[in-house]
Design an enzyme around this catalytic site. Structure first.
Site, short mmCIF file in Angstrom:
data_model
loop_
_atom_site.label_atom_id
_atom_site.label_comp_id
_atom_site.label_asym_id
_atom_site.label_seq_id
_atom_site.Cartn_x
_atom_site.Cartn_y
_atom_site.Cartn_z
N PHE A 1 0.85 -1.26 -0.08
CA PHE A 1 -0.18 -0.03 0.15
C PHE A 1 0.82 1.40 -0.03
CE2 PHE A 1 -3.56 2.85 1.57
CZ PHE A 1 -4.56 2.28 0.65
N GLY A 2 1.73 1.15 -0.96
CA GLY A 2 2.64 2.35 -1.11
C GLY A 2 2.14 3.26 -1.83
N ARG A 3 2.80 4.57 -2.55
CA ARG A 3 2.21 5.56 -3.22
C ARG A 3 1.45 5.01 -4.58
NH1 ARG A 3 7.45 6.48 -3.37
NH2 ARG A 3 8.18 8.17 -1.77
N ILE A 4 1.84 3.78 -5.14
CA ILE A 4 1.16 3.42 -6.58
C ILE A 4 -0.19 2.85 -6.02
CG2 ILE A 4 1.35 2.15 -8.52
CD1 ILE A 4 4.36 3.11 -8.69
N ALA B 1 4.04 -4.11 -11.16
CA ALA B 1 4.97 -3.89 -10.20
C ALA B 1 6.07 -4.53 -10.47
CB ALA B 1 4.65 -4.47 -8.62
N ARG B 2 6.49 -5.73 -10.10
CA ARG B 2 7.60 -6.74 -10.72
C ARG B 2 7.42 -8.00 -11.07
NH1 ARG B 2 9.38 -2.43 -11.64
NH2 ARG B 2 11.56 -1.59 -11.11
N GLU C 1 11.56 -10.68 -18.39
CA GLU C 1 11.14 -9.84 -19.64
C GLU C 1 12.56 -9.36 -20.21
OE1 GLU C 1 9.14 -7.00 -17.17
OE2 GLU C 1 10.30 -5.20 -17.71
N HIS D 1 5.61 -3.23 -20.12
CA HIS D 1 6.40 -2.69 -19.24
C HIS D 1 5.83 -1.25 -19.36
CE1 HIS D 1 9.28 -2.87 -15.73
NE2 HIS D 1 8.56 -1.84 -15.47
N GLY E 1 3.97 0.85 -17.56
CA GLY E 1 3.62 1.71 -16.42
C GLY E 1 3.95 3.00 -16.39
C1 DGY Z 1 9.85 1.65 -12.46
O1 DGY Z 1 10.33 2.84 -12.18
O2 DGY Z 1 10.44 0.99 -11.34
C2 DGY Z 1 9.09 1.14 -13.36
O3 DGY Z 1 8.96 -0.37 -13.46
C3 DGY Z 1 9.61 1.72 -14.66
O4 DGY Z 1 8.89 2.83 -14.93
#
Ligand code: DGY
Length: 323
Positions: free
Chosen positions: A156-159, A241-242, A271, A289, A291
């Protein structure tokens, strides 16, 4: 006084490269090739700052190169699981990242994945382009309603909070989350979010599970067969996320067995390789990827690196110092 020498590992937006060239003595990567470990080591031995991206493995071997002149690693991206922070610290290097500026765009992509997989819009678009559409009918390509459903956030961080904002205030969704460092009750309440004591609880109660924890050793294959098996039957798994947070074999098995309804993925283990099994599935949305990939955000990320380097070379603490 001569300008600090900065080596960047990939092409950055033109506006940022121009600005960097004004401020520093910059070596750009004109053909945008992926730097090898040897090239990164050479960079570490010839510059004052090295600026990798989140796909460059700045590991202990690279950081341990003899005769390094670099004093700061200004990474372009918020995630830092590609950098061995212990090795950087041991080598006396400062490391910075670029938080905040990509929060909204990454949450937008997470919501895009959720809507796309639930409402089958990727599939629908392929259907129209293939000339297969024969017209409206009551049973055609029925998806899953999003509005009013429950979303569970792992981390539950910023994103994640920006995702909660969109889900709750935009789509009237109930928001659950688990984070080892939860926010204040007041902050959670403002996002209509309920803290759960365990990830298991989030998985058992959510129609959509969206991953927002960092990558790396601690979360490697967190979503394995056992954890995916704890999701509600017919739920969807979203990952912006990852990639390595999900065990791809376990995900493929669950999708094949139909225990979960679908997945929306912007990131992948290993990836840009994507398992053929996922590519073959219509109920999986696959993005490369993307985001943070808006021009505004990529410029802001680059400028944030410049700000961090500038502070460092002015003998100030960079705002995004990790070590
Ligand atoms: C990050 O910044 O960690 C993203 O995966 C790419 O913007």
């Amino acid at each position: 006084m001569s300008k600090p020498k900065v080596i960047v590992s990939r092409r950055w937006p033109e506006e940022v490269e121009r600005h960097m060239s004004d401020v520093f003595d910059v070596q750009l990567n004109e053909d945008d090739h992926i730097m090898s470990a040897e090239e990164m080591k050479a960079a570490l031995k010839s510059a004052d700052a090295f600026c990798p991206t989140v796909t460059d493995a700045v590991n202990a071997d690279v950081l341990g190169v003899e005769g390094a002149t670099v004093k700061i690693i200004g990474s372009n991206g918020v995630g830092f699981n590609h950098i061995d922070l212990d090795a950087a610290k041991a080598a006396g290097l400062c490391v910075t990242n670029t938080p905040e500026v990509l929060t909204d765009c990454t949450a937008d992509i997470a919501m895009t994945l959720l809507l796309t997989v639930a409402r089958r819009t990727g599939e629908g678009e392929r259907h129209v382009r293939a000339g297969e559409w024969v017209g409206w009918r009551p049973t055609h390509m029925m998806g899953t309603k999003v509005t009013g459903k429950t979303i569970g956030l792992i981390g539950f961080g910023r994103i994640a909070r920006a995702m909660a904002q969109r889900a709750h205030h935009g789509f009237g969704m109930k928001v659950l989350f688990h984070d080892p460092y939860p926010p204040s009750d007041e902050d959670a309440k403002a996002l209509g979010a309920e803290a759960c004591d365990s990830i298991d609880d989030v998985l058992a109660r959510s129609d959509f599970v969206s991953i927002h924890c960092p990558g790396g050793k601690e979360t490697y294959h967190l979503m394995n067969a056992e954890m995916i098996g704890k999701m509600k039957p017919g739920a969807f798994l979203i990952n912006s996320a990852r990639g390595d947070v999900i065990d791809p074999d376990a995900l493929i098995a669950a999708l094949k067995a139909g225990t979960i309804a679908g997945a929306g993925l912007d990131v992948f283990e290993g990836e840009p390789k994507v398992p053929e099994a996922l590519i073959a599935m219509e109920n999986v949305v696959l993005l490369p990827h993307l985001g943070s990939a808006s021009l505004e955000t990529r410029v802001a990320m680059g400028m944030r690196v410049v700000d961090n380097l500038t502070a460092f070379f002015d003998d100030k603490e960079p705002q995004d110092k990790l070590v």
